[in-house]
Design a protein around this motif. Structure first.
Motif, PDB file in Angstrom:
ATOM      1  N   SER A  10       1.030  -1.279   0.097  1.00 26.66           N
ATOM      2  CA  SER A  10       0.260   0.021  -0.005  1.00 26.66           C
ATOM      3  C   SER A  10       0.761   1.288   0.000  1.00 26.66           C
ATOM      4  CB  SER A  10      -0.900   0.005   1.345  1.00 26.66           C
ATOM      5  OG  SER A  10      -1.660   1.129   1.252  1.00 26.66           O
ATOM      6  N   VAL A  11       0.832   2.064  -1.111  1.00 21.86           N
ATOM      7  CA  VAL A  11       1.646   2.934  -1.470  1.00 21.86           C
ATOM      8  C   VAL A  11       0.797   4.489  -1.080  1.00 21.86           C
ATOM      9  CG1 VAL A  11       3.138   4.512  -2.497  1.00 21.86           C
ATOM     10  CG2 VAL A  11       3.143   1.960  -3.121  1.00 21.86           C
ATOM     11  N   VAL A  18       5.824   9.943   1.636  1.00 28.96           N
ATOM     12  CA  VAL A  18       5.280   8.458   1.387  1.00 28.96           C
ATOM     13  C   VAL A  18       5.336   7.807   2.943  1.00 28.96           C
ATOM     14  CG1 VAL A  18       7.210   7.198   0.425  1.00 28.96           C
ATOM     15  CG2 VAL A  18       4.926   6.344  -0.164  1.00 28.96           C
ATOM     16  N   LEU A  20       6.226   4.617   5.253  1.00 30.06           N
ATOM     17  CA  LEU A  20       6.799   3.404   5.444  1.00 30.06           C
ATOM     18  C   LEU A  20       6.649   2.773   6.690  1.00 30.06           C
ATOM     19  CD1 LEU A  20      10.413   4.623   3.725  1.00 30.06           C
ATOM     20  CD2 LEU A  20       8.283   3.312   2.475  1.00 30.06           C
ATOM     21  N   ILE A  34       7.300  -0.506   2.224  1.00 26.99           N
ATOM     22  CA  ILE A  34       5.959  -0.054   2.056  1.00 26.99           C
ATOM     23  C   ILE A  34       5.275  -0.836   2.901  1.00 26.99           C
ATOM     24  CG2 ILE A  34       4.028  -0.133   0.080  1.00 26.99           C
ATOM     25  CD1 ILE A  34       6.204   1.974  -0.211  1.00 26.99           C
ATOM     26  N   THR A  53      -2.939  -3.027   5.289  1.00 29.53           N
ATOM     27  CA  THR A  53      -2.766  -1.620   5.706  1.00 29.53           C
ATOM     28  C   THR A  53      -3.291  -1.087   6.954  1.00 29.53           C
ATOM     29  OG1 THR A  53      -2.627  -1.289   3.189  1.00 29.53           O
ATOM     30  CG2 THR A  53      -3.025   0.799   4.873  1.00 29.53           C
ATOM     31  N   ASP A  83       2.475  -3.506  -5.857  1.00 29.93           N
ATOM     32  CA  ASP A  83       1.954  -2.474  -5.055  1.00 29.93           C
ATOM     33  C   ASP A  83       0.759  -1.541  -5.646  1.00 29.93           C
ATOM     34  OD1 ASP A  83       3.989  -2.852  -2.798  1.00 29.93           O
ATOM     35  OD2 ASP A  83       5.753  -2.569  -4.015  1.00 29.93           O
ATOM     36  N   ILE A  85      -1.081   2.110  -5.294  1.00 31.27           N
ATOM     37  CA  ILE A  85      -1.196   3.590  -4.812  1.00 31.27           C
ATOM     38  C   ILE A  85      -2.575   3.572  -4.119  1.00 31.27           C
ATOM     39  CG2 ILE A  85      -1.357   5.982  -5.519  1.00 31.27           C
ATOM     40  CD1 ILE A  85       0.274   5.388  -7.726  1.00 31.27           C
ATOM     41  N   TYR A 104       5.824   9.000   7.614  1.00 33.36           N
ATOM     42  CA  TYR A 104       5.829   9.485   6.358  1.00 33.36           C
ATOM     43  C   TYR A 104       7.195  10.099   6.356  1.00 33.36           C
ATOM     44  CZ  TYR A 104       0.783   9.302   5.645  1.00 33.36           C
ATOM     45  OH  TYR A 104      -0.506   8.587   5.586  1.00 33.36           O
ATOM     46  N   THR A 119      12.306  -1.082  -2.853  1.00 35.60           N
ATOM     47  CA  THR A 119      11.405   0.081  -2.323  1.00 35.60           C
ATOM     48  C   THR A 119      11.839   1.363  -2.657  1.00 35.60           C
ATOM     49  OG1 THR A 119      10.627  -1.203  -0.237  1.00 35.60           O
ATOM     50  CG2 THR A 119      10.460   1.403  -0.349  1.00 35.60           C
ATOM     51  N   LEU A 123      10.167   3.772  -5.760  1.00 43.12           N
ATOM     52  CA  LEU A 123       9.622   5.307  -5.635  1.00 43.12           C
ATOM     53  C   LEU A 123      10.640   6.232  -6.177  1.00 43.12           C
ATOM     54  CD1 LEU A 123       9.477   5.045  -1.601  1.00 43.12           C
ATOM     55  CD2 LEU A 123       7.492   5.131  -3.320  1.00 43.12           C
TER      56      LEU A 123
END
Length: 141
Positions: A10-11, A18, A20, A34, A53, A83, A85, A104, A119, A123
């Motif tokens: 889940s980004v 973002v 983590l 992520i 998530t 992954d 968004i 974040y 990861t 990104l």
């Protein structure tokens, strides 16, 4: 293990940052990554993203777009990770389950973290403007 495991990530963006989590278990134990995890038998990908998530971050999300496909051969594991968004829909950020911490980070901050190479590459590629799903493979012995 006689076949790859399917996992989801889940980004979640917050402006130029973002989310983590710091993983507590292998693979990538103690690294930032992520949020996500394995898809359960009979579980839809969307439902797995939402469940994982919520379990790891306390956030309720809605998966929107496939961002990337990550294939990892590491620490005796073979994962295929999709992954997505995600849009934050509710909840309060709180690390739990497999996550020791959740925060974040900007891309510059991420470059200074103990983060998995896949990861970071995903990104960086996204922030460079690659918006179509892409595949990244990590092989480690």
């Amino acid at each position: 293990m006689d076949r790859p495991l399917v996992a989801v990530g889940s980004v979640i963006f917050n402006g130029d940052s973002v989310l983590l989590i710091r993983r507590l278990h292998p693979p990538n134990q103690y690294k930032w990554a992520i949020p996500g995890g394995k898809v359960e038998l009979g579980e839809r990908l969307r439902d797995a993203v939402i469940r994982e998530t919520l379990e790891e971050t306390g956030l309720l999300v809605e998966p929107r777009t496939l961002m990337g496909i990550i294939e990892v051969f590491k620490e005796g594991y073979h994962y295929v990770i999709l992954d997505f968004i995600c849009e934050k829909k509710g909840g309060e950020l709180k690390a739990s389950s497999d996550a020791g911490d959740a925060k974040y980070f900007t891309l510059n901050e991420i470059r200074k973290l103990n983060v998995s190479s896949t990861t970071l590459e995903m990104l960086e590629r996204f922030w460079r403007g690659e918006k179509m799903p892409f595949m990244i493979t990590e092989i480690s012995k």
